[in-house]
Motif scaffolding. Structure first.
Motif, PDB file in Angstrom:
ATOM      1  N   UNK A 180     -34.462 -14.101 -43.085  1.00  0.00           N
ATOM      2  CA  UNK A 180     -34.169 -14.964 -43.637  1.00  0.00           C
ATOM      3  C   UNK A 180     -34.029 -16.203 -42.122  1.00  0.00           C
ATOM      4  N   UNK A 181     -33.427 -16.174 -41.422  1.00  0.00           N
ATOM      5  CA  UNK A 181     -33.194 -16.874 -40.192  1.00  0.00           C
ATOM      6  C   UNK A 181     -33.378 -16.879 -39.225  1.00  0.00           C
ATOM      7  N   UNK A 182     -34.546 -16.036 -38.969  1.00  0.00           N
ATOM      8  CA  UNK A 182     -35.452 -15.699 -37.673  1.00  0.00           C
ATOM      9  C   UNK A 182     -36.413 -15.555 -37.993  1.00  0.00           C
ATOM     10  N   UNK A 183     -37.090 -14.834 -39.184  1.00  0.00           N
ATOM     11  CA  UNK A 183     -38.701 -15.015 -39.412  1.00  0.00           C
ATOM     12  C   UNK A 183     -39.776 -15.603 -40.115  1.00  0.00           C
ATOM     13  N   UNK A 184     -40.008 -16.487 -39.309  1.00  0.00           N
ATOM     14  CA  UNK A 184     -41.189 -17.027 -39.679  1.00  0.00           C
ATOM     15  C   UNK A 184     -41.558 -17.323 -41.577  1.00  0.00           C
ATOM     16  N   UNK A 185     -41.563 -18.261 -42.869  1.00  0.00           N
ATOM     17  CA  UNK A 185     -41.000 -18.581 -43.601  1.00  0.00           C
ATOM     18  C   UNK A 185     -42.388 -16.976 -43.996  1.00  0.00           C
ATOM     19  N   UNK A 186     -43.486 -17.594 -43.961  1.00  0.00           N
ATOM     20  CA  UNK A 186     -45.149 -16.461 -44.497  1.00  0.00           C
ATOM     21  C   UNK A 186     -44.787 -15.270 -44.175  1.00  0.00           C
ATOM     22  N   UNK A 187     -44.030 -15.343 -42.947  1.00  0.00           N
ATOM     23  CA  UNK A 187     -44.010 -13.185 -43.279  1.00  0.00           C
ATOM     24  C   UNK A 187     -42.911 -12.859 -43.584  1.00  0.00           C
ATOM     25  N   UNK A 188     -42.039 -13.578 -43.694  1.00  0.00           N
ATOM     26  CA  UNK A 188     -40.442 -12.677 -44.508  1.00  0.00           C
ATOM     27  C   UNK A 188     -41.426 -12.260 -45.542  1.00  0.00           C
ATOM     28  N   UNK A 189     -40.243 -11.505 -45.484  1.00  0.00           N
ATOM     29  CA  UNK A 189     -40.547  -9.906 -47.057  1.00  0.00           C
ATOM     30  C   UNK A 189     -39.330 -10.008 -48.070  1.00  0.00           C
ATOM     31  N   UNK A 190     -39.486 -10.430 -49.255  1.00  0.00           N
ATOM     32  CA  UNK A 190     -38.707 -10.436 -50.401  1.00  0.00           C
ATOM     33  C   UNK A 190     -38.416  -9.189 -50.471  1.00  0.00           C
ATOM     34  N   UNK A 191     -39.206  -8.413 -50.390  1.00  0.00           N
ATOM     35  CA  UNK A 191     -38.947  -7.450 -51.187  1.00  0.00           C
ATOM     36  C   UNK A 191     -37.574  -6.391 -49.938  1.00  0.00           C
ATOM     37  N   UNK A 192     -38.103  -6.668 -48.232  1.00  0.00           N
ATOM     38  CA  UNK A 192     -37.070  -6.471 -47.655  1.00  0.00           C
ATOM     39  C   UNK A 192     -35.592  -7.098 -47.866  1.00  0.00           C
ATOM     40  N   UNK A 193     -35.819  -8.343 -48.034  1.00  0.00           N
ATOM     41  CA  UNK A 193     -34.199  -8.599 -48.567  1.00  0.00           C
ATOM     42  C   UNK A 193     -33.912  -8.711 -49.554  1.00  0.00           C
ATOM     43  N   UNK A 194     -34.511  -8.308 -50.727  1.00  0.00           N
ATOM     44  CA  UNK A 194     -33.577  -7.796 -51.824  1.00  0.00           C
ATOM     45  C   UNK A 194     -33.107  -5.923 -51.578  1.00  0.00           C
ATOM     46  N   UNK A 195     -34.024  -5.548 -51.148  1.00  0.00           N
ATOM     47  CA  UNK A 195     -33.443  -3.946 -50.623  1.00  0.00           C
ATOM     48  C   UNK A 195     -32.220  -4.166 -49.700  1.00  0.00           C
ATOM     49  N   UNK A 196     -31.698  -5.045 -48.851  1.00  0.00           N
ATOM     50  CA  UNK A 196     -31.042  -4.874 -48.271  1.00  0.00           C
ATOM     51  C   UNK A 196     -29.899  -5.704 -49.354  1.00  0.00           C
ATOM     52  N   UNK A 197     -30.087  -6.695 -49.401  1.00  0.00           N
ATOM     53  CA  UNK A 197     -28.941  -7.513 -50.620  1.00  0.00           C
ATOM     54  C   UNK A 197     -28.643  -6.302 -51.660  1.00  0.00           C
TER      55      UNK A 197
END
Length: 204
Positions: free
Chosen positions: A111-128
């Motif tokens: 969320x803080x380092x990867x540019x917004x257009x490259x972020x993966x919501x699925x990856x974020x949700x998996x970690x959370x």
């Protein structure tokens, strides 16, 4: 001994808390592993902190290895039980706390380092999902005990306390205190210890 680390890393904090609880003297060397000029790979080829540098120049990593080694240096505040099953249970607690932290760090970096257009919501949700699942198991296993292993303060509490402190520092929107009041009580109790007071995460 010299400990290489940062003020923000919960893994470094774990090592610092253990050093304080064991009343061991050491030099603390700040290192930003993300900076282009970082020299951490000269001490740890993985490029991570904490890294413990011994008097003979040899090095030790990661936080789990460092904590276990430090506990053998003095009988003051034994953090790992001698009994093999109890010892393994403490290490499982530590693995759970570190696993929650691993996932939270990956989510934070996404969320803080990867540019917004490259972020993966699925990856974020998996970690959370790992974070919330781990917190639920921590709370269930703690129950109404005063400490993770019952009546005795151990490395399990150090690991859990450092993880909860980092979540409060980097993810203040996660209301784990309301969801798991027993974890909040444990964290508040740990936060009164000098070892925790002196190592609160900060950016500078």
């Amino acid at each position: 001994m010299k400990l290489i680390g940062s003020f923000t890393s919960a893994y470094v904090r774990k090592a610092r808390v253990v050093l304080a609880e064991k009343k061991l003297d050491y030099q603390f060397e700040l290192e930003n592993v993300w900076a282009p000029e970082t020299k951490i790979v000269a001490s740890n080829p993985l490029g991570k902190v904490p890294c413990l540098v011994m008097e003979d120049g040899s090095t030790m990593y990661d936080s789990r290895v460092i904590a276990e080694y430090l506990d053998t240096l003095t009988p003051v505040c034994k953090l790992l039980p001698a009994n093999s099953r109890d010892r393994a249970n403490v290490k499982v607690w530590e693995a759970l706390a570190d696993g929650v932290l691993d996932a939270a760090v990956l989510a934070y970096l996404e969320r803080t380092w990867r540019p917004g257009e490259q972020q993966s919501q699925a990856w974020f949700d998996r970690q959370m999902g790992k974070v919330h699942g781990g917190l639920a198991v921590m709370a269930e296993n703690l129950g109404e005990q005063p400490f993770c292993m019952g009546i005795h303060y151990t490395l399990a509490d150090v690991a859990v306390g450092c993880t909860l402190g980092w979540l409060s520092f980097r993810f203040p929107d996660i209301d784990w205190r309301s969801a798991y009041p027993n974890l909040a009580r444990l964290f508040d109790k740990l936060s009164e210890r000098p070892s925790f007071k002196d190592t609160v995460p900060r950016t500078h």
